[in-house]
Design a protein around this motif. Structure first.
Motif, PDB file in Angstrom:
ATOM      1  N   GLU A  78       1.858  -5.537   8.481  1.00 20.10           N
ATOM      2  CA  GLU A  78       1.919  -4.606   7.317  1.00 20.10           C
ATOM      3  C   GLU A  78       0.465  -4.453   6.720  1.00 20.10           C
ATOM      4  O   GLU A  78      -0.246  -5.522   6.631  1.00 20.10           O
ATOM      5  CB  GLU A  78       2.701  -5.327   6.010  1.00 20.10           C
ATOM      6  CG  GLU A  78       4.134  -5.444   6.453  1.00 20.10           C
ATOM      7  CD  GLU A  78       5.184  -6.247   5.393  1.00 20.10           C
ATOM      8  OE1 GLU A  78       6.371  -6.078   5.429  1.00 20.10           O
ATOM      9  OE2 GLU A  78       4.565  -7.032   4.723  1.00 20.10           O
ATOM     10  N   ILE A  79       0.397  -3.263   6.191  1.00 18.07           N
ATOM     11  CA  ILE A  79      -0.979  -2.794   5.592  1.00 18.07           C
ATOM     12  C   ILE A  79      -0.798  -2.321   4.310  1.00 18.07           C
ATOM     13  O   ILE A  79       0.141  -1.370   4.083  1.00 18.07           O
ATOM     14  CB  ILE A  79      -1.872  -1.709   6.361  1.00 18.07           C
ATOM     15  CG1 ILE A  79      -2.164  -2.316   7.929  1.00 18.07           C
ATOM     16  CG2 ILE A  79      -3.027  -1.343   5.748  1.00 18.07           C
ATOM     17  CD1 ILE A  79      -2.711  -1.315   8.753  1.00 18.07           C
ATOM     18  N   LEU A  80      -1.305  -2.855   3.250  1.00 23.08           N
ATOM     19  CA  LEU A  80      -0.901  -2.474   1.894  1.00 23.08           C
ATOM     20  C   LEU A  80      -2.145  -1.545   1.332  1.00 23.08           C
ATOM     21  O   LEU A  80      -3.298  -2.066   1.725  1.00 23.08           O
ATOM     22  CB  LEU A  80      -0.915  -4.024   0.853  1.00 23.08           C
ATOM     23  CG  LEU A  80      -0.676  -3.553  -0.526  1.00 23.08           C
ATOM     24  CD1 LEU A  80       0.626  -2.943  -0.768  1.00 23.08           C
ATOM     25  CD2 LEU A  80      -0.863  -4.744  -1.193  1.00 23.08           C
ATOM     26  N   ILE A  81      -1.731  -0.402   1.033  1.00 19.06           N
ATOM     27  CA  ILE A  81      -2.830   0.515   0.827  1.00 19.06           C
ATOM     28  C   ILE A  81      -2.734   0.674  -0.799  1.00 19.06           C
ATOM     29  O   ILE A  81      -1.882   0.981  -1.393  1.00 19.06           O
ATOM     30  CB  ILE A  81      -2.468   2.015   1.283  1.00 19.06           C
ATOM     31  CG1 ILE A  81      -2.506   1.876   2.966  1.00 19.06           C
ATOM     32  CG2 ILE A  81      -3.541   2.901   0.800  1.00 19.06           C
ATOM     33  CD1 ILE A  81      -1.992   3.117   3.573  1.00 19.06           C
ATOM     34  N   VAL A  82      -3.893   0.515  -1.394  1.00 17.87           N
ATOM     35  CA  VAL A  82      -4.078   0.241  -2.754  1.00 17.87           C
ATOM     36  C   VAL A  82      -4.731   1.651  -3.400  1.00 17.87           C
ATOM     37  O   VAL A  82      -5.907   1.792  -2.669  1.00 17.87           O
ATOM     38  CB  VAL A  82      -4.812  -0.857  -3.439  1.00 17.87           C
ATOM     39  CG1 VAL A  82      -4.873  -0.905  -4.888  1.00 17.87           C
ATOM     40  CG2 VAL A  82      -3.971  -2.149  -3.075  1.00 17.87           C
ATOM     41  N   SER A  83      -4.279   2.505  -4.269  1.00 15.41           N
ATOM     42  CA  SER A  83      -5.080   3.536  -4.674  1.00 15.41           C
ATOM     43  C   SER A  83      -4.788   3.876  -6.168  1.00 15.41           C
ATOM     44  O   SER A  83      -3.965   3.375  -6.678  1.00 15.41           O
ATOM     45  CB  SER A  83      -4.310   4.882  -3.952  1.00 15.41           C
ATOM     46  OG  SER A  83      -3.175   4.784  -4.214  1.00 15.41           O
TER      47      SER A  83
END
Length: 353
Positions: A78-83
């Motif tokens: 899993e890659i958590l993308i924070v924006s």
């Protein structure tokens, strides 16, 4: 002292290691109960218990009358993308998220993305490993301030994290991992497109902010390298709090703007405002004035003529990150300086170029 593991727990750990680090591939047939009993000299109850736990964790699955198989979720990372924005309002984030977790390249590598806003991340952080059980990395998409604020907490939790975005925005992130697109190349590509159309008197419309100021300096440097003349009268800086359309209406009221084309450091407010001002001043676009700005935004597509745009190929950059993740250890992705990605830039011609 820690608790001693039971026989089934020890077997589960061995089988997990075999699945994750052995020669098994997704959908390969796994060892049967009888073979596991013989190989590990374990009882039926021990083997069944270990397999049940592995199945509950998504490492294996059963097919009726066919046997036990290695699950595709066993390879998931899993890659958590924070924006700062959500996918619902950001086309750029959509492209990047697709490339990192939904494209054929990502699916083949087993990556899965989870998107969250900066506000949600604040809530997730204390229980990050519980919420994202197969977390490999946190990627901060064009929000360096958010990464800087949480860098120490993530280091203490041993969570691999990195910034993706502009090379200018990344300068404040000393000691942090960064993968950046090169602002100088972005601006040069845009100005080359105007140059190839025959424009030699090219103006610049920009505003305050680290990224936009760097793009303005890149514009000045490119003009000098080409031996083209420009002055501060052809570099228009939008004051903070002012509207791009109203600002350019006043500027254009003064007569000849001194250029045959404009490079806008952003199409948000700048390019879109300029194009509407040119239309209302009855200046023919692109006949009398061409416009090319950064960002293929929704508004740009709705304007007539359509606003020409240059943008980063976010999906391709995301695929490059997948390759970087797959070929490097966490320590191998340097923290001492930015990785300047070999970004590709896409020009959407539109009617204003």
């Amino acid at each position: 002292m820690g608790e001693r593991l039971s026989k089934s727990q020890r077997l589960e750990a061995e089988l997990e290691d075999l699945i994750l680090h052995g020669s098994y591939r997704v959908y390969d047939r796994f060892l049967s109960v009888s073979k596991l009993k013989k190989r590990y000299r374990a009882s039926q109850a021990t083997v069944v218990s270990a397999l049940e736990h592995l199945e509950a964790r998504g490492l294996i699955f059963r097919r009726s009358r066919s046997g036990i198989f290695v699950s595709p979720t066993s390879r998931t990372k899993e890659i958590l993308i924070v924006s700062s924005a959500s996918r619902a309002v950001s086309n750029e984030l959509n492209q990047f998220s697709y490339g990192l977790g939904e494209s054929p390249c990502a699916s083949k590598a087993g990556w899965v993305t989870i998107n969250c806003t900066a506000e949600d991340f604040e809530e997730y952080l204390p229980n990050l490993r519980i919420i994202c059980k197969k977390l490999f990395a946190v990627v901060f998409f064009r929000c360096p301030d958010v990464m800087l604020r949480h860098h120490q907490a993530l280091e203490e939790r041993n969570v691999f994290h990195m910034f993706y975005g502009s090379s200018s925005a990344a300068r404040q992130l000393n000691g942090c991992r960064r993968y950046c697109y090169n602002e100088k190349k972005l601006v040069a590509k845009a100005l080359d497109a105007l140059y190839e159309k025959g424009h030699r008197r090219i103006g610049c419309f920009s505003c305050s902010g680290t990224t936009f100021e760097e793009r303005t300096e890149c514009y000045r440097a490119w003009m000098r390298e080409k031996g083209l003349s420009f002055s501060e009268q052809t570099v228009h800086i939008l004051p903070d709090g002012e509207d791009g359309y109203a600002f350019m209406m006043k500027r254009l009221a003064g007569g000849d703007p001194g250029c045959s084309a404009f490079f806008c450091t952003s199409n948000h407010g700048l390019g879109s405002g300029l194009l509407q001002a040119l239309r209302d001043k009855r200046i023919s676009v692109p006949g009398e004035m061409a416009v090319l700005g950064v960002g293929d935004i929704e508004t740009a597509r709705m304007l007539r003529p359509r606003l020409a745009a240059i943008d980063i190929d976010y999906e391709r950059d995301a695929n490059a990150l997948i390759d970087l993740f797959a070929s490097s250890t966490e320590d191998g992705i340097a923290a001492h300086g930015p990785v300047l990605g070999k970004s590709s830039f896409i020009i959407t011609p539109g009617g204003s170029l």
